[in-house]
Design a protein around this motif. Structure first.
Motif, mmCIF file in Angstrom:
data_model
loop_
_atom_site.group_PDB
_atom_site.id
_atom_site.type_symbol
_atom_site.label_atom_id
_atom_site.label_comp_id
_atom_site.label_asym_id
_atom_site.label_seq_id
_atom_site.Cartn_x
_atom_site.Cartn_y
_atom_site.Cartn_z
ATOM 1 N N GLN A 27 0.830 -1.202 0.000
ATOM 2 C CA GLN A 27 0.000 0.000 0.000
ATOM 3 C C GLN A 27 0.871 1.262 0.000
ATOM 4 O OE1 GLN A 27 -2.503 -0.835 3.429
ATOM 5 N NE2 GLN A 27 -4.243 -1.211 2.088
ATOM 6 N N VAL A 28 1.946 1.253 0.753
ATOM 7 C CA VAL A 28 2.850 2.404 0.775
ATOM 8 C C VAL A 28 3.551 2.535 -0.570
ATOM 9 C CG1 VAL A 28 4.936 3.350 1.829
ATOM 10 C CG2 VAL A 28 3.161 2.344 3.269
ATOM 11 N N GLN A 29 3.953 1.426 -1.148
ATOM 12 C CA GLN A 29 4.658 1.446 -2.426
ATOM 13 C C GLN A 29 3.800 2.016 -3.552
ATOM 14 O OE1 GLN A 29 5.810 -2.432 -3.756
ATOM 15 N NE2 GLN A 29 6.840 -1.683 -5.567
ATOM 16 N N VAL A 30 2.535 1.591 -3.633
ATOM 17 C CA VAL A 30 1.658 2.043 -4.721
ATOM 18 C C VAL A 30 0.892 3.309 -4.359
ATOM 19 C CG1 VAL A 30 1.444 -0.249 -5.729
ATOM 20 C CG2 VAL A 30 -0.252 0.521 -4.076
ATOM 21 N N ARG A 31 1.017 3.749 -3.100
ATOM 22 C CA ARG A 31 0.392 4.991 -2.621
ATOM 23 C C ARG A 31 -1.124 4.975 -2.764
ATOM 24 N NH1 ARG A 31 5.164 5.422 -1.034
ATOM 25 N NH2 ARG A 31 6.436 7.267 -1.321
ATOM 26 N N ARG A 32 -1.730 3.864 -2.373
ATOM 27 C CA ARG A 32 -3.195 3.771 -2.374
ATOM 28 C C ARG A 32 -3.641 2.713 -1.382
ATOM 29 N NH1 ARG A 32 -4.762 -0.132 -7.007
ATOM 30 N NH2 ARG A 32 -2.724 -0.854 -7.635
ATOM 31 N N MET A 33 -4.890 2.822 -0.950
ATOM 32 C CA MET A 33 -5.481 1.893 0.024
ATOM 33 C C MET A 33 -6.465 0.987 -0.708
ATOM 34 S SD MET A 33 -4.061 3.035 2.802
ATOM 35 C CE MET A 33 -4.959 2.449 4.194
ATOM 36 N N ASP A 34 -5.948 0.184 -1.615
ATOM 37 C CA ASP A 34 -6.797 -0.674 -2.434
ATOM 38 C C ASP A 34 -7.109 -1.978 -1.704
ATOM 39 O OD1 ASP A 34 -8.298 -1.337 -4.625
ATOM 40 O OD2 ASP A 34 -6.667 -1.174 -6.066
ATOM 41 N N GLY A 35 -8.005 -2.760 -2.271
ATOM 42 C CA GLY A 35 -8.443 -4.002 -1.653
ATOM 43 C C GLY A 35 -7.408 -5.109 -1.735
ATOM 44 N N PHE A 36 -7.687 -6.184 -1.016
ATOM 45 C CA PHE A 36 -6.764 -7.306 -0.933
ATOM 46 C C PHE A 36 -6.639 -8.032 -2.269
ATOM 47 C CE2 PHE A 36 -5.316 -11.463 0.742
ATOM 48 C CZ PHE A 36 -4.192 -11.007 1.408
ATOM 49 N N GLU A 37 -7.714 -8.061 -3.078
ATOM 50 C CA GLU A 37 -7.645 -8.690 -4.392
ATOM 51 C C GLU A 37 -6.646 -7.978 -5.291
ATOM 52 O OE1 GLU A 37 -11.636 -8.701 -5.879
ATOM 53 O OE2 GLU A 37 -12.173 -10.515 -4.791
ATOM 54 N N ALA A 38 -6.613 -6.648 -5.239
ATOM 55 C CA ALA A 38 -5.653 -5.882 -6.042
ATOM 56 C C ALA A 38 -4.230 -6.187 -5.594
ATOM 57 C CB ALA A 38 -5.940 -4.387 -5.925
ATOM 58 N N TYR A 39 -4.044 -6.354 -4.294
ATOM 59 C CA TYR A 39 -2.727 -6.722 -3.769
ATOM 60 C C TYR A 39 -2.299 -8.077 -4.311
ATOM 61 C CZ TYR A 39 0.366 -9.003 -0.371
ATOM 62 O OH TYR A 39 1.369 -9.714 0.222
ATOM 63 N N LEU A 40 -3.195 -9.059 -4.247
ATOM 64 C CA LEU A 40 -2.842 -10.403 -4.718
ATOM 65 C C LEU A 40 -2.582 -10.441 -6.206
ATOM 66 C CD1 LEU A 40 -5.310 -12.608 -2.644
ATOM 67 C CD2 LEU A 40 -2.850 -12.301 -2.277
ATOM 68 N N SER A 41 -3.346 -9.671 -6.976
ATOM 69 C CA SER A 41 -3.169 -9.708 -8.426
ATOM 70 C C SER A 41 -2.013 -8.838 -8.900
ATOM 71 C CB SER A 41 -4.466 -9.280 -9.141
ATOM 72 O OG SER A 41 -4.727 -7.924 -8.870
ATOM 73 N N GLY A 42 -1.636 -7.823 -8.117
ATOM 74 C CA GLY A 42 -0.604 -6.922 -8.588
ATOM 75 C C GLY A 42 0.735 -7.003 -7.874
ATOM 76 N N ARG A 43 0.772 -7.595 -6.706
ATOM 77 C CA ARG A 43 2.001 -7.584 -5.902
ATOM 78 C C ARG A 43 3.138 -8.361 -6.551
ATOM 79 N NH1 ARG A 43 5.288 -4.802 -3.001
ATOM 80 N NH2 ARG A 43 6.217 -5.872 -1.253
ATOM 81 N N PHE A 44 2.852 -9.532 -7.050
ATOM 82 C CA PHE A 44 3.903 -10.400 -7.542
ATOM 83 C C PHE A 44 4.013 -10.396 -9.059
ATOM 84 C CE2 PHE A 44 2.318 -12.051 -3.495
ATOM 85 C CZ PHE A 44 3.465 -11.851 -2.754
ATOM 86 N N THR A 45 3.093 -9.702 -9.744
ATOM 87 C CA THR A 45 3.147 -9.653 -11.202
ATOM 88 C C THR A 45 3.692 -8.327 -11.714
ATOM 89 O OG1 THR A 45 0.854 -8.907 -11.299
ATOM 90 C CG2 THR A 45 1.242 -11.265 -11.451
ATOM 91 N N ALA A 46 3.545 -7.256 -10.974
ATOM 92 C CA ALA A 46 3.985 -5.931 -11.436
ATOM 93 C C ALA A 46 5.331 -5.573 -10.840
ATOM 94 C CB ALA A 46 2.936 -4.883 -11.062
ATOM 95 N N ARG A 47 6.357 -5.995 -11.468
ATOM 96 C CA ARG A 47 7.720 -5.678 -10.994
ATOM 97 C C ARG A 47 8.462 -4.922 -12.041
ATOM 98 N NH1 ARG A 47 9.213 -6.541 -5.657
ATOM 99 N NH2 ARG A 47 7.678 -7.902 -4.849
#
Length: 129
Positions: free
Chosen positions: A109-129
């Motif tokens: 959340q700090v890295q992307v500067r937003r308070m998005d949902g857990f689904e966005a974290y799961l779909s974007g955390r390990f794929t967007a590098r």
């Protein structure tokens, strides 16, 4: 007094909102609002993100060690109490793992500067590098 101590009833809609995200903009405005309320600088945000990542890494290591230790005790043990103790130790790895995910979610959340949902974290955390 006792009503204040009673937990809120389970609300499936609230759980779904937490997973999908509660904000139309992905929580960017809410993040800016919280940063403004806290008076946080970019340096402070970077420090917070670093602390969350370090805490996440520490918990992953603890989870691996607890699971490995529990597995070793289960395999090496011959008595029922030893095996149950190993299973309990292995169970604690799940506790460490959930804490690791929680810290990594906060770091994301700090890295992307937003308070998005857990689904966005799961779909974007390990794929967007």
């Amino acid at each position: 007094m006792m009503a204040a101590l009673r937990p809120a009833p389970f609300d499936l809609a609230e759980v779904k909102a937490g997973l999908a995200g509660r904000h139309a903009d992905g929580g960017a405005a809410r993040f800016r609002e919280l940063v403004g309320q806290g008076g946080l600088s970019e340096e402070a945000l970077s420090e917070i993100g670093t602390r969350h990542r370090a805490r996440s890494l520490l918990n992953v290591v603890a989870a691996i060690l607890a699971f490995g230790g529990g597995l070793w005790v289960i395999l090496a043990g011959s008595e029922v109490m030893t095996i149950l103790g190993g299973a309990a130790l292995a169970f604690f790895s799940l506790v460490f793992l959930t804490q690791a995910i929680r810290s990594d979610y906060a770091a994301w959340q700090v890295q992307v500067r937003r308070m998005d949902g857990f689904e966005a974290y799961l779909s974007g955390r390990f794929t967007a590098r």
